[in-house]
Design a protein around this motif. Structure first.
Motif, mmCIF file in Angstrom:
data_model
loop_
_atom_site.group_PDB
_atom_site.id
_atom_site.type_symbol
_atom_site.label_atom_id
_atom_site.label_comp_id
_atom_site.label_asym_id
_atom_site.label_seq_id
_atom_site.Cartn_x
_atom_site.Cartn_y
_atom_site.Cartn_z
ATOM 1 N N GLN A 69 -1.097 2.033 -4.273
ATOM 2 C CA GLN A 69 -1.659 1.304 -2.991
ATOM 3 C C GLN A 69 -1.127 2.014 -1.541
ATOM 4 O O GLN A 69 -1.659 1.208 -0.965
ATOM 5 C CB GLN A 69 -0.365 0.119 -3.272
ATOM 6 C CG GLN A 69 -0.429 -0.839 -3.672
ATOM 7 C CD GLN A 69 -1.886 -1.648 -3.712
ATOM 8 O OE1 GLN A 69 -3.056 -1.456 -4.687
ATOM 9 N NE2 GLN A 69 -1.387 -2.485 -2.814
ATOM 10 N N ARG A 70 -0.117 2.976 -1.806
ATOM 11 C CA ARG A 70 -0.964 3.534 0.046
ATOM 12 C C ARG A 70 -1.390 4.454 0.171
ATOM 13 O O ARG A 70 -1.702 4.250 1.663
ATOM 14 C CB ARG A 70 1.007 4.579 -0.151
ATOM 15 C CG ARG A 70 1.246 5.174 0.627
ATOM 16 C CD ARG A 70 2.833 5.992 0.909
ATOM 17 N NE ARG A 70 2.497 7.391 0.145
ATOM 18 C CZ ARG A 70 3.178 7.757 -1.247
ATOM 19 N NH1 ARG A 70 3.756 6.299 -1.238
ATOM 20 N NH2 ARG A 70 2.545 8.670 -1.155
ATOM 21 N N TYR A 71 -2.637 4.878 -0.377
ATOM 22 C CA TYR A 71 -3.294 5.371 -0.060
ATOM 23 C C TYR A 71 -4.958 4.598 -0.534
ATOM 24 O O TYR A 71 -5.944 4.766 0.597
ATOM 25 C CB TYR A 71 -3.847 6.774 -1.194
ATOM 26 C CG TYR A 71 -2.935 8.009 -0.457
ATOM 27 C CD1 TYR A 71 -2.938 9.179 -0.453
ATOM 28 C CD2 TYR A 71 -1.892 7.976 -1.799
ATOM 29 C CE1 TYR A 71 -3.077 10.105 -0.201
ATOM 30 C CE2 TYR A 71 -0.763 9.118 -1.533
ATOM 31 C CZ TYR A 71 -1.079 10.221 0.197
ATOM 32 O OH TYR A 71 -0.795 11.441 -0.507
ATOM 33 N N VAL A 78 2.689 2.678 -6.821
ATOM 34 C CA VAL A 78 2.852 3.188 -5.817
ATOM 35 C C VAL A 78 1.607 3.966 -5.327
ATOM 36 O O VAL A 78 1.258 3.804 -3.885
ATOM 37 C CB VAL A 78 4.693 2.957 -5.566
ATOM 38 C CG1 VAL A 78 4.587 3.419 -4.323
ATOM 39 C CG2 VAL A 78 5.032 1.661 -6.432
ATOM 40 N N VAL A 79 1.802 4.502 -5.686
ATOM 41 C CA VAL A 79 1.237 5.941 -4.424
ATOM 42 C C VAL A 79 -0.507 5.443 -4.359
ATOM 43 O O VAL A 79 -1.472 5.279 -3.549
ATOM 44 C CB VAL A 79 0.649 7.010 -5.623
ATOM 45 C CG1 VAL A 79 -0.539 7.558 -4.894
ATOM 46 C CG2 VAL A 79 2.188 7.746 -5.606
ATOM 47 N N GLY A 136 -4.297 1.702 1.513
ATOM 48 C CA GLY A 136 -4.202 1.601 2.547
ATOM 49 C C GLY A 136 -4.934 2.286 3.602
ATOM 50 O O GLY A 136 -5.100 2.411 5.099
ATOM 51 N N GLN A 137 -5.324 3.422 3.426
ATOM 52 C CA GLN A 137 -5.973 4.723 3.874
ATOM 53 C C GLN A 137 -7.469 4.496 4.425
ATOM 54 O O GLN A 137 -8.343 6.003 5.382
ATOM 55 C CB GLN A 137 -4.980 5.667 4.052
ATOM 56 C CG GLN A 137 -3.917 5.969 4.052
ATOM 57 C CD GLN A 137 -2.902 7.053 3.813
ATOM 58 O OE1 GLN A 137 -3.608 8.574 3.843
ATOM 59 N NE2 GLN A 137 -2.097 7.699 3.218
#
Length: 401
Positions: free
Chosen positions: A43-45, A40-41, A47-48
């Motif tokens: 995927q979140r980063y 999950v971590v 996206g940035q």
């Protein structure tokens, strides 16, 4: 390289990002990732990544992602010569009496040439000191004499090493009393031989000061020195476990696991440590050294620690606390006790990942656990301005009342 990467945005850093994420996913020692959902971590980063246009922005993004693991020994480093490598001014600041205060200034630095000295108080945030090498920063400081000075100081690249990084001496405060002083900056390859030499020279003293302040770590060669202060024979002191072993175990290691684990004695180099763990399926239980033909030290010992006593320096401190009667003076250690490995990535980048956790023989998880001194000594600004060393003075007073 930074410019080339910059024009490839938004997708230019994606392959490098995936290499970082996969290296952690594959090698991080804790199968549970300290409670973090690493997928999950990631995927979140990911996206940035569209906002990343240069090396500095990529390094900052990855550093934030790695920070979610909440461990030591994890860091991303850009290529040598990259503008993303932030530099300081060659001075170390700590909060003393509530204010950011210079506690050490390199005589090679422009800051020293401009007149910055230990004890000077910074008027402003210390985090503003980092920046590209060669750039300048404006400082306002309050000197030990009470004057306010404006300094324009160049940011520099400074690295220092001292070989062997050990030094020792004898001190006789009065007739019939001899104290030893041993400072250890690192426990690197070759430290076992130095431990033998130092203890041969200091073994007949009536008290010993072991100075581990600013000891940045090393390897399990620290066990050779620690063994001089333990009971004769050999005993399990701590275990290093890699991801593969912890996954096969399926739970937290216990004292029983450590007691029956693969015994390792005398692994005093980086290569020997990694070889032992690799040969034993991700596990090695390091024992104290029986020290054949050597004389163990039986006089009082004071160990000095501070906030920069880290990694193998903390491992040594824990061994001394658990298996010797030494007293500890100073301040809490860094809480940076894991075993890291550096992996080379594409385009000159590198990534450090903690690949082994550390457990005491009683099953206690020592990973990133700071050592608390028996006697806490807080420095004052007056100490810095006068050049006093309250830690050392307290140790001498304790050993030579």
């Amino acid at each position: 390289m930074g410019t080339a990467f910059g024009v490839e945005a938004p997708g230019g850093y994606r392959p490098l990002f995936e290499q970082v994420w996969t290296t952690v996913e594959t090698n991080f020692y804790d199968p549970g990732f300290h409670g973090t959902d690493w997928a999950v971590v990631g995927q979140r980063y990911r996206g940035q990544l569209g906002s990343v246009a240069d090396d500095a922005a990529f390094q900052a993004l990855v550093a934030r992602m790695l920070g979610e693991l909440k461990v030591s020994h994890v860091a991303i480093a850009p290529p040598a010569g990259s503008g993303a490598r932030a530099r300081g001014i060659g001075a170390r600041f700590e909060r003393v009496e509530g204010a950011a205060t210079a506690v050490e200034v390199s005589p090679l630095s422009d800051a020293w040439r401009q007149g910055l000295r230990p004890g000077d108080r910074l008027q402003g945030p210390a985090d503003a000191l980092a920046g590209p090498i060669g750039s300048r920063v404006d400082l306002n400081v309050r000197t030990c004499a009470g004057a306010t000075r404006a300094l324009r100081v160049a940011r520099v690249g400074l690295s220092a090493s001292e070989s062997p990084g050990w030094r020792w001496s004898r001190y006789a405060p009065r007739k019939g009393l001899s104290l030893g002083y041993l400072r250890v900056d690192r426990f690197d390859d070759g430290a076992a031989e130095l431990a033998d030499r130092a203890m041969s020279d200091l073994g007949d003293t009536q008290g010993l000061i072991l100075d581990l302040r600013r000891n940045s770590g090393g390897n399990t060669s620290a066990l050779r020195l620690a063994s001089y202060f333990m009971q004769p024979g050999e005993r399990p002191v701590f275990a290093l476990y890699a991801r593969s072993y912890l996954q096969s175990l399926g739970r937290r290691p216990s004292a029983a696991d450590i007691a029956r684990g693969p015994k390792t004695i005398g692994a005093y180099t980086d290569a020997a440590v990694f070889e032992a763990i690799g040969a034993q399926h991700g596990a090695a239980v390091f024992h104290s050294d029986p020290l054949p033909g050597k004389t163990r030290y039986r006089s009082p010992v004071v160990v000095l620690i501070d906030g920069e006593t880290a990694s193998a320096g903390e491992g040594f401190a824990w061994a001394m606390r658990l298996y010797s009667g030494a007293r500890f003076f100073g301040r809490d250690s860094a809480g940076a006790l894991l075993s890291g490995e550096t992996f080379e990535l594409a385009r000159g980048w590198s990534l450090t990942v903690p690949v082994h956790g550390l457990w005491a023989a009683d099953g206690r998880d020592l990973g990133d656990r700071p050592m608390t001194p028996d006697r806490r000594i807080e420095w004052t600004r007056a100490d810095l301005c006068s050049g006093r060393d309250p830690d050392l003075e307290a140790a001498i007073d304790a050993l030579a009342p």
